[in-house]
Design a protein around this motif. Structure first.
Motif, short mmCIF file in Angstrom:
data_model
loop_
_atom_site.label_atom_id
_atom_site.label_comp_id
_atom_site.label_asym_id
_atom_site.label_seq_id
_atom_site.Cartn_x
_atom_site.Cartn_y
_atom_site.Cartn_z
N UNK A 83 23.05 13.65 -16.98
CA UNK A 83 21.81 13.27 -16.32
C UNK A 83 21.27 14.42 -15.49
N UNK A 84 19.95 14.43 -15.33
CA UNK A 84 19.33 15.45 -14.49
C UNK A 84 18.49 14.83 -13.39
N UNK A 85 18.66 13.51 -13.16
CA UNK A 85 17.95 12.87 -12.06
C UNK A 85 18.88 12.78 -10.85
N UNK A 86 18.33 12.37 -9.74
CA UNK A 86 19.11 12.29 -8.50
C UNK A 86 20.00 11.06 -8.53
N UNK A 87 21.30 11.26 -8.46
CA UNK A 87 22.24 10.15 -8.48
C UNK A 87 22.36 9.54 -7.09
N UNK A 88 22.41 8.21 -7.05
CA UNK A 88 22.53 7.50 -5.79
C UNK A 88 23.82 6.72 -5.70
N UNK A 89 24.05 6.01 -4.59
CA UNK A 89 25.29 5.25 -4.41
C UNK A 89 25.57 4.25 -5.53
N UNK A 90 24.53 3.60 -6.05
CA UNK A 90 24.74 2.63 -7.13
C UNK A 90 25.26 3.31 -8.39
N UNK A 91 24.80 4.53 -8.64
CA UNK A 91 25.27 5.27 -9.82
C UNK A 91 26.77 5.55 -9.71
N UNK A 92 27.22 5.91 -8.50
CA UNK A 92 28.62 6.25 -8.33
C UNK A 92 29.51 5.02 -8.29
N UNK A 93 28.90 3.83 -8.19
CA UNK A 93 29.67 2.60 -8.38
C UNK A 93 29.94 2.35 -9.85
N UNK A 94 29.05 2.89 -10.70
CA UNK A 94 29.20 2.68 -12.15
C UNK A 94 29.91 3.84 -12.84
N UNK A 95 29.72 5.08 -12.33
CA UNK A 95 30.18 6.26 -13.04
C UNK A 95 31.09 7.13 -12.18
N UNK A 96 31.97 7.85 -12.84
CA UNK A 96 32.74 8.93 -12.22
C UNK A 96 32.01 10.24 -12.49
N UNK A 97 31.91 11.08 -11.47
CA UNK A 97 31.30 12.40 -11.65
C UNK A 97 32.34 13.36 -12.22
#
Length: 291
Positions: A83-97
């Motif tokens: 992804x190239x958009x700004x990741x937020x807290x909800x994204x990090x609840x779903x995904x591991x960086x």
């Protein structure tokens, strides 16, 4: 849209039966390829009609694709996407960086860059020019034998690749034989600063036309490592090798270690006199378990 590797599924249709009636005009697209010896579902090319973005449609399509892939490839364990958009807290609840790279996008006329490289003494034999202009030896282009040795049979690239990930034109791969078979079918220049002890490596596509006007080309460079001088050296080599015979406009997108973004952008602007298209953005590789 990126070229789709083998073992891929392309979905291009209205997903009407999955959505409420208000989505009766939606067209959605997504491509998925199975990599990492069948364990990873790489999601690419996700597109949703502009008027429907931000309404959860992408999530519906992702779930649908995941179920479809699992039905055909039950050994898949992980979903990975870039992804190239700004990741937020909800994204990090779903995904591991997994890792992230800075995105540097510049544009120029090929003829202007050729003239500028000549003024800098970097025209003609780029190998010799780089040797003269730098205290470092010139970078080395790798053949298939050297690529296999460095990436598969030694651990020399472990300290160079971001989180042991080869990212090529938005596609993240683990360094393993099945993935290398995909990568080596592509028209890419592979480069390192030193085959015996690499510090910086890069992968560069050959220029390809883009339909944004007459004589427009795109060039993608994935740069790995943290040494600015060596990264600049390989960047110059790729530019000289791939643009000196072109006539027209070039959009060059380089992905590199985030701390290198600002000094590389200044080098592009102040030394090469090329135009910075946009400010700092990030390419983030994320993944989640398939359940």
């Amino acid at each position: 849209m990126p070229r789709i590797p083998p073992r891929s599924i392309l979905i291009l249709h209205p997903i009407l039966r999955l959505l409420p009636p208000q989505y009766d005009s939606l067209i959605a697209l997504e491509s998925v390829c199975v990599i990492d010896n069948g364990e990873t579902m790489l999601v690419e090319g996700l597109r949703v009609a502009p008027q429907e973005r931000g309404k959860g449609v992408a999530g519906v399509l992702l779930r649908f694709c995941c179920e479809l892939v699992k039905s055909k490839y039950p050994e898949v364990k992980v979903t990975r996407l870039t992804r190239d958009d700004q990741l937020g807290p909800k994204d990090f609840q779903k995904y591991r960086l997994i890792t992230k790279q800075g995105i540097l996008l510049v544009r120029f006329r090929a003829e202007d860059l050729k003239l500028r490289l000549s003024e800098l003494g970097l025209a003609g034999d780029i190998q010799s020019s780089l040797s003269i202009s730098s205290s470092n030896p010139p970078p080395v282009r790798l053949d298939h034998t050297a690529i296999h040795r460095l990436y598969l049979t030694t651990d020399l690239m472990q300290g160079v690749l971001p989180n042991a990930t080869i990212i090529q034109d938005w596609q993240p791969f683990k360094p393993m034989p099945s993935n290398m078979a995909i990568l080596l079918k592509k028209d890419i220049d592979w480069m390192v600063d030193d085959v015996a002890n690499p510090t910086v490596a890069s992968l560069c596509t050959f220029p390809f036309r883009v339909p944004i006007g007459d004589d427009w080309y795109y060039l993608n460079i994935d740069m790995f490592g943290k040494d600015l001088d060596l990264a600049r050296q390989q960047f110059l080599y790729h530019l000289q090798r791939h643009t000196t015979t072109l006539k027209g406009h070039v959009m060059c997108q380089m992905f590199l270690d985030p701390p290198l973004w600002k000094p590389m952008a200044e080098f592009c602007n102040n030394t090469l006199s090329v135009e910075l298209v946009k400010e700092y953005t990030e390419q983030c590789v994320v993944e989640s378990d398939v359940v």
